[in-house]
Design a protein around this motif. Sequence first.
Motif, PDB file in Angstrom:
ATOM      1  N   ASP A 185       0.852  -1.188   0.000  1.00 47.13           N
ATOM      2  CA  ASP A 185       0.000   0.000   0.000  1.00 47.13           C
ATOM      3  C   ASP A 185       0.888   1.238   0.000  1.00 47.13           C
ATOM      4  N   GLU A 220       0.886   5.217   0.354  1.00 45.26           N
ATOM      5  CA  GLU A 220       0.094   6.338   0.862  1.00 45.26           C
ATOM      6  C   GLU A 220       0.460   7.592   0.084  1.00 45.26           C
ATOM      7  N   ASN A 280      -6.337  -1.193  -7.200  1.00 46.65           N
ATOM      8  CA  ASN A 280      -7.527  -0.764  -6.467  1.00 46.65           C
ATOM      9  C   ASN A 280      -8.176   0.370  -7.243  1.00 46.65           C
ATOM     10  N   VAL A 315      -4.649   6.061  -1.499  1.00 46.70           N
ATOM     11  CA  VAL A 315      -3.792   4.877  -1.509  1.00 46.70           C
ATOM     12  C   VAL A 315      -3.734   4.287  -2.902  1.00 46.70           C
ATOM     13  N   TRP A 316      -2.540   3.883  -3.306  1.00 44.12           N
ATOM     14  CA  TRP A 316      -2.340   3.030  -4.472  1.00 44.12           C
ATOM     15  C   TRP A 316      -1.845   1.681  -3.957  1.00 44.12           C
ATOM     16  N   LYS A 317      -2.500   0.616  -4.392  1.00 46.03           N
ATOM     17  CA  LYS A 317      -2.056  -0.732  -4.047  1.00 46.03           C
ATOM     18  C   LYS A 317      -1.374  -1.360  -5.263  1.00 46.03           C
TER      19      LYS A 317
END
Length: 732
Positions: A303, A305, A467, A473-475
């Motif tokens: 994850d 942020e 996501n 957030v980028w997953k």
Amino acid sequence: MPSSDFVDSHVAFLYASQTGNAESICYNIYETAVQRGFNATYNVLDDYAKFGFSELRTIVFVVSTTGDGDPPDNSARFWRILRKATRSDKHAYAHLRYAILGLGDTNYSNFCNTAQRLDKQLEEAGARTFYKKGLADDATGMEEVVEPWIDGLWAALSQVAKCKGDSDAAKTVEAEKDVEVEKDVEEAAEALAELNVEAADNATSTEGSVEPAPHEVQPLVLDFRPMAQTPSITNVARVTAPVCTATYEDTPVEPHSPDFPPWSAELISSHPSDPSLTPFLAAIASSTQMTAPEALKRTLLIDLELPSSASHVDGQWRAGDAFNIYAPNHAPLVRALLDRLQISNSDAHKHVRLTKRNPSIELPAHLQRFSNTSSSIYDILVWSVDLCAHPRKPLLRALAEYCNEKADRERLLFICSRQGLKTFEALRNQTPTVLDVLHAFPSCVPPVERLIELLPPLAPRSYSICNAPGGNVWKIAFNVVEYELTLDVFSLDEEKGAQSVRVSRRGVCTPWLEQLAQTQEKPQILVAKRPNINAFHLPTTSDLKPDPQPVIMIGPGTGVAPFIGFLEQRAHELQLHPQSNPFMWLLFGCRDATLDYLFKSDIQAHVDSNVLTRLSACFSRNAGSFTSAGKYVQDALLANQNEFAELMLQKNAVLFVCGDAKGMGKDVNDTVARILCNYVEQHPEFVRPLLQALPESKLPVDLEAKVLTAPQALQVLMVWSSENRYVRDLWA
């Protein structure tokens, strides 16, 4: 061909490059052109406004292809202005003469698509070629096309552009090349009896007497025995002249974070035409291993942020987007390389400035910042040049000039020759670092500034976001690239029998991300959103209809990552439009359902909530308690070919494919074409409309035919691709 009165005083060398190969090749051609006496410039395509593209009259393009036939990121803006210009004026570039060298890989279906599209659009806008198009294939060895294409370029270029003064400089270059090679051949023949042709050096000995440094220096297994049967070598490239000088200061550079480039502030404050592409710092908030410890591959979910100040947070990205990570070369590798180059730690961290040796020859693009801003040799090696790139012949040819031992020099020259092609391919297939290459030729000690200018730029690594928007957030999910190769080792002693050696290899980015996540608390890294030029997005659903366009998603392994974002997006849309009934079919595959079934709980939750209409899970080794839809995803397609064909032909479905290009991507492409042929054989009423949709320039067609041939089926897929109904995000 050019008209006789078309003689330009300037030649522009322009490149579009994703990994740095096209950039390096373009720079080498540009450098040689200047040495031959041409008035030349060198630029990346996206700087079209800077160099006045519309006013140029003679251009040499070197362009690569990325993904599924997509142009590199650093040409995205250029393509927009090119399309705009050619649509408004069919004679927009009637003044232009050009040559194109395309780099591609036949493991991808749209081979050299960037070069092909560029050629077509320029031709349609009135431009004319002055030299044949070259299409180099990385699957078989780019040098087979690149080197002959460059050799033939100069005669054609001299017809449309003039040199400063006369052609004496060019003749001198060729004469020096011939004399040098002939001399080398004679020396090689005299030295053959002295050479130990069993191994490249003491690091590749079949006795295993030298232990490589842990994790870094690895042996190369190279067979030089053919040199003994080679009376002469030919087609050894002329060595390029050094282009930069390093000037050191006595003071060390200031301490800075080792997790992002020292010049990050410069990148963050840049102002691209699309603000959403501006790099920024993001923090690794968490890391989870998705696979079981005994799985063949180690897959992580991280994850990231995003800062609230980033323009990417508020509506600037969509599910299906990807982003770049600026990753460094492995620090122990850099330190070992500096030691090999005999550079002390204190000198490696001193301020250094790179300047042009020849005022007429620009520095390579990725080194130009160091002519105005000092850095350190250590930082340049860590962040600016790719130490793990496949070695190319210009690098090896230049290294031969810095060997103190005749044997090392002759072996490098042999590798660069036509007779040493198999040895060169063996070297490339072992994917060595530049440090491994230097250790294979112990007497080779090039100046560090010479090595830096010969290496390709260190390109950011790209990852799909897994996501949907809905937070900062980028997953990302990725396999940690660490593996071993088993190399067969030959021996002149028949009693020893067959032997082998194992060598370790590691990726640039993924092991580094894993280490950061495990050892630091919320470390920051430099990232930037990639332009989504291949329309890898769900169909527009601002107002979902009761029966929207069906979506088919094929993503084995980490290829499923963007589809998790698709499913999240569709779940959110269904909350807003509960009356809608979208069809979503996911075909996922992995080795073992108990070890590496990625996003298993997420996928099952979407099945239970009816967001995912259909799931076909394939397991190539062990299905566990699941029922496997097939060994591989293409097997599941074939097992359901009628339903698949009806969705594509009757319901206008969109097919997304994500994953490996060389294996899965090619197999799925061939399977879809096969399904089309099978289906229309049973439903001949579809043949005519499919054939009518093919471009006129393709193969001749019989509109009364009752079947679809395999080549025609592949052309249908290309039509679907142009209509964004067959969208692929593939990697090698």
